[in-house]
Write an enzyme that holds these catalytic residues in place. Structure first.
Site, mmCIF file in Angstrom:
data_model
loop_
_atom_site.group_PDB
_atom_site.id
_atom_site.type_symbol
_atom_site.label_atom_id
_atom_site.label_comp_id
_atom_site.label_asym_id
_atom_site.label_seq_id
_atom_site.Cartn_x
_atom_site.Cartn_y
_atom_site.Cartn_z
ATOM 1 N N ASN A 73 0.828 -1.209 0.000
ATOM 2 C CA ASN A 73 0.000 0.000 0.000
ATOM 3 C C ASN A 73 0.859 1.254 0.000
ATOM 4 O O ASN A 73 1.994 1.252 0.495
ATOM 5 C CB ASN A 73 -0.946 -0.002 1.203
ATOM 6 C CG ASN A 73 -0.324 0.616 2.435
ATOM 7 O OD1 ASN A 73 -0.430 1.818 2.657
ATOM 8 N ND2 ASN A 73 0.360 -0.197 3.229
ATOM 9 N N ASN A 132 4.311 5.629 15.682
ATOM 10 C CA ASN A 132 4.537 5.068 14.351
ATOM 11 C C ASN A 132 5.898 5.521 13.824
ATOM 12 O O ASN A 132 6.020 6.592 13.232
ATOM 13 C CB ASN A 132 3.407 5.497 13.412
ATOM 14 C CG ASN A 132 3.542 4.893 12.028
ATOM 15 O OD1 ASN A 132 4.610 4.402 11.662
ATOM 16 N ND2 ASN A 132 2.470 4.937 11.259
ATOM 17 N N CYS A 135 6.150 3.566 9.203
ATOM 18 C CA CYS A 135 5.550 3.757 7.883
ATOM 19 C C CYS A 135 6.637 4.130 6.867
ATOM 20 O O CYS A 135 7.331 5.126 7.029
ATOM 21 C CB CYS A 135 4.495 4.843 7.970
ATOM 22 S SG CYS A 135 3.452 4.923 6.525
ATOM 23 N N THR A 201 5.510 -2.227 7.671
ATOM 24 C CA THR A 201 5.612 -2.795 6.324
ATOM 25 C C THR A 201 7.019 -2.645 5.734
ATOM 26 O O THR A 201 7.810 -1.808 6.168
ATOM 27 C CB THR A 201 4.595 -2.144 5.390
ATOM 28 O OG1 THR A 201 4.758 -0.726 5.468
ATOM 29 C CG2 THR A 201 3.185 -2.524 5.776
ATOM 30 N N CYS A 342 3.574 -42.762 -1.791
ATOM 31 C CA CYS A 342 4.229 -42.083 -2.910
ATOM 32 C C CYS A 342 3.400 -42.232 -4.183
ATOM 33 O O CYS A 342 2.903 -43.324 -4.495
ATOM 34 C CB CYS A 342 5.620 -42.675 -3.109
ATOM 35 S SG CYS A 342 6.489 -42.016 -4.536
ATOM 36 N N CYS A 382 18.470 -32.257 4.268
ATOM 37 C CA CYS A 382 18.195 -30.854 3.930
ATOM 38 C C CYS A 382 16.707 -30.521 3.935
ATOM 39 O O CYS A 382 16.329 -29.360 3.942
ATOM 40 C CB CYS A 382 18.811 -30.508 2.582
ATOM 41 S SG CYS A 382 17.961 -31.274 1.179
ATOM 42 N N CYS A 385 13.357 -32.623 -0.375
ATOM 43 C CA CYS A 385 12.424 -33.589 -0.963
ATOM 44 C C CYS A 385 11.068 -33.540 -0.268
ATOM 45 O O CYS A 385 10.020 -33.592 -0.922
ATOM 46 C CB CYS A 385 13.009 -34.993 -0.908
ATOM 47 S SG CYS A 385 13.475 -35.541 0.742
#
Lengths: 429, 89
Positions: A73, A132, A135, A201, A342, A382, A385
């Protein structure tokens, strides 16, 4: 039924689900409808000198059929006078005294500006303030928002100014557009913040139209970077929350923000140290009533776990989040393919062969039927798969007992350092 | 069950065999009474210097292994930690 109420730095709400400061909290009409739906709190859309907005303002990325995977935005803070907002905040708080109403604030980095807005906002009965400093667009070009939030000294100084006059808890909202968010989080704590909220953001450009070559979104053929949020940013936000939660000099509560779309996301943030969560994009996508599923899901989860209060899960996973150098090098998992599940799509084989360690074999059994098998001695664990496998449970990652006790990289380096003639870098002894 | 390999797994077999070969060399020296004296690490991997003292002849024998396999580097590191712990007991 578990107790879902939270107390974040003195701000109480009946459940941990707050609306984040954003378009859904622009007006009393919206916030009151949100409270009717069940939201525990709301951070009002940022108050400050009323701005001018552009059209258009939003853009989103859909991925493989999932709409609004990421959202962007370029809308700014409130475009309505402070008096209008304060009147609606007063009315909202009067109608829903048990809900948390927090006012998000943004003014120029001047002491008198902060003092003025804090006093005026607190006079209408807000439960807390959120500064804030996050922003990333528009306001940052004027020295506010993330322009302030990227400089620890400015965060500390402005927080201190607010704390000079504030009578309610002060939350400092942090920008992720910085190398190390703990630097600004620590600055907020130094300035006296009662809590921090993160993340705001992320700087983003959603895309370029291949036909017109315009940016997405564009304003009369021109674009500017916006703020990215939604489910795609959740891992980034969760890491930043966890880094703050485990930091020894940031000992203040955290309000977690960033891609939280359901009760599961909320639990993850709370386990990683957030006392409560704030939601925006999911509401912009699906509306206020998602709160019903969030409350119900959280309740069931806590009941199943036998946990009496949601506050009891806050921070429970923080100690499990560490540095790479403290991970056990001797821990090993390997992939195991369950033939009965599988579907022979070969996704695991291709990914392992092309992108990992070539340890899946395509074999043929005595009946001539093809099947896939992992050579476990070659598997490095890892996970690739099992990640690409489209069938739940077809590939299982199984722990292989180690012949050696746990050994971290730091322990290894320390051991090498204790030998004579060592020529390696030693982090710690 | 009789199986035949259709394809796959070419690259990693070499790596695992390399680990076995290097582990065997490490184990052999340890079994012969050597201990790890120093480790030098650079872009080529680890160079582990093993030493064995002969108290009768008052001589020292030094053997250096070039360890290139990642699992073998973990392996000698675990043995080294064990060696240091024993030394301190």
């Amino acid at each position: 039924m578990a107790d879902l109420s939270i107390n974040l730095a003195g701000i109480k709400s009946p459940n941990p689900f707050w609306l984040a400061s954003a378009p859904p909290t622009n007006s009393g009409y919206q916030v009151q409808r949100a409270f009717e739906a069940g939201w525990g709190g709301a951070v009002w859309k940022t108050l400050g000198e009323p701005i001018l907005n552009v059209s258009s303002r939003f853009a989103a990325i859909s991925f493989n059929g999932q709409r609004v995977m990421g959202f962007n935005n370029i809308e700014l803070i409130t475009d309505r006078p402070l008096e209008e907002n304060l009147k609606e905040i007063y009315e909202t708080k009067k109608r829903f005294p048990d809900r948390a109403v927090v006012a998000s604030l943004m003014v120029e980095p001047k002491r008198e500006k902060w003092h003025e807005i804090v006093k005026r906002v607190e006079d209408v009965g807000v439960d807390g303030l959120e500064l804030n400093f996050g922003c990333p667009h528009g306001m940052a070009e004027r020295g506010m928002g993330s322009a302030s939030g990227q400089v620890p000294e400015l965060v500390e100084r402005q927080t201190y100014w607010v704390k000079e006059v504030a009578r309610t808890p002060v939350i400092v909202k942090l920008t992720p557009n910085i190398t190390d968010i703990t630097a600004t989080a620590e600055a907020a704590a130094q300035g006296g913040a009662d809590a921090i909220s993160l993340i705001n953001t992320i700087n983003s450009l959603m895309g370029v139209d291949l036909d017109t070559w315009n940016t997405i979104p564009h304003v009369a053929g021109k674009g500017a970077h916006g703020g990215y949020c939604g489910p795609a940013v959740k891992p980034i936000a969760l890491n930043m929350v966890a880094e703050c939660a485990r930091h020894p000099r940031i000992r203040i509560p955290i309000s977690g923000i960033g891609g939280i779309s359901n009760w599961r996301d909320a639990v993850e943030f709370m386990l990683m140290g957030a006392t409560g969560v704030q939601v925006c994009t999911a509401v912009m996508h699906h509306g206020f009533r998602i709160i019903e599923d969030m409350i119900e899901g959280l309740n069931h989860y806590l009941d199943e776990k036998g946990i009496a209060s949601v506050m009891d899960i806050v921070g429970k996973s923080v100690s499990k989040y560490s540095d790479w150098g403290d991970l056990d090098l001797n821990y090993k998992v390997v992939a195991r393919i369950h033939r009965e599940r599988c579907i022979q799509c070969n996704k695991c084989y291709i990914s392992c062969e092309d992108a990992s360690h070539q340890c899946i074999e395509r074999l043929v059994d005595e009946n001539g039927k093809e099947y896939l098998k992992v050579r476990e001695e070659d598997c490095v664990g890892c996970n690739l798969c099992s990640i690409v496998c489209p069938v739940d449970g077809a590939i299982e990652m199984v722990e292989v007992p180690s012949e050696h006790p746990p050994m971290t990289w730091n322990e290894r380096q320390a051991a090498l350092g204790r030998l004579s003639g060592c020529s390696v870098d030693i982090k710690s002894l | 069950m009789r199986v035949t390999t259709r394809s796959g797994g070419g690259g990693c077999v070499m790596t695992y065999h390399q680990f076995l070969r290097e582990r065997e060399k490490i184990d052999y020296l340890i079994e012969q009474g050597y201990y790890m004296k120093s480790v030098k690490e650079n872009l080529s991997g680890s160079f582990v210097e093993f030493e064995k003292e002969d108290s009768l002849s008052e001589t020292r024998d030094i053997q250096t292994l070039h360890i290139t396999n990642a699992d073998a580097r973990k392996y000698f590191s675990s043995l080294l930690i064990r060696q240091l712990r024993k030394h301190h007991e």
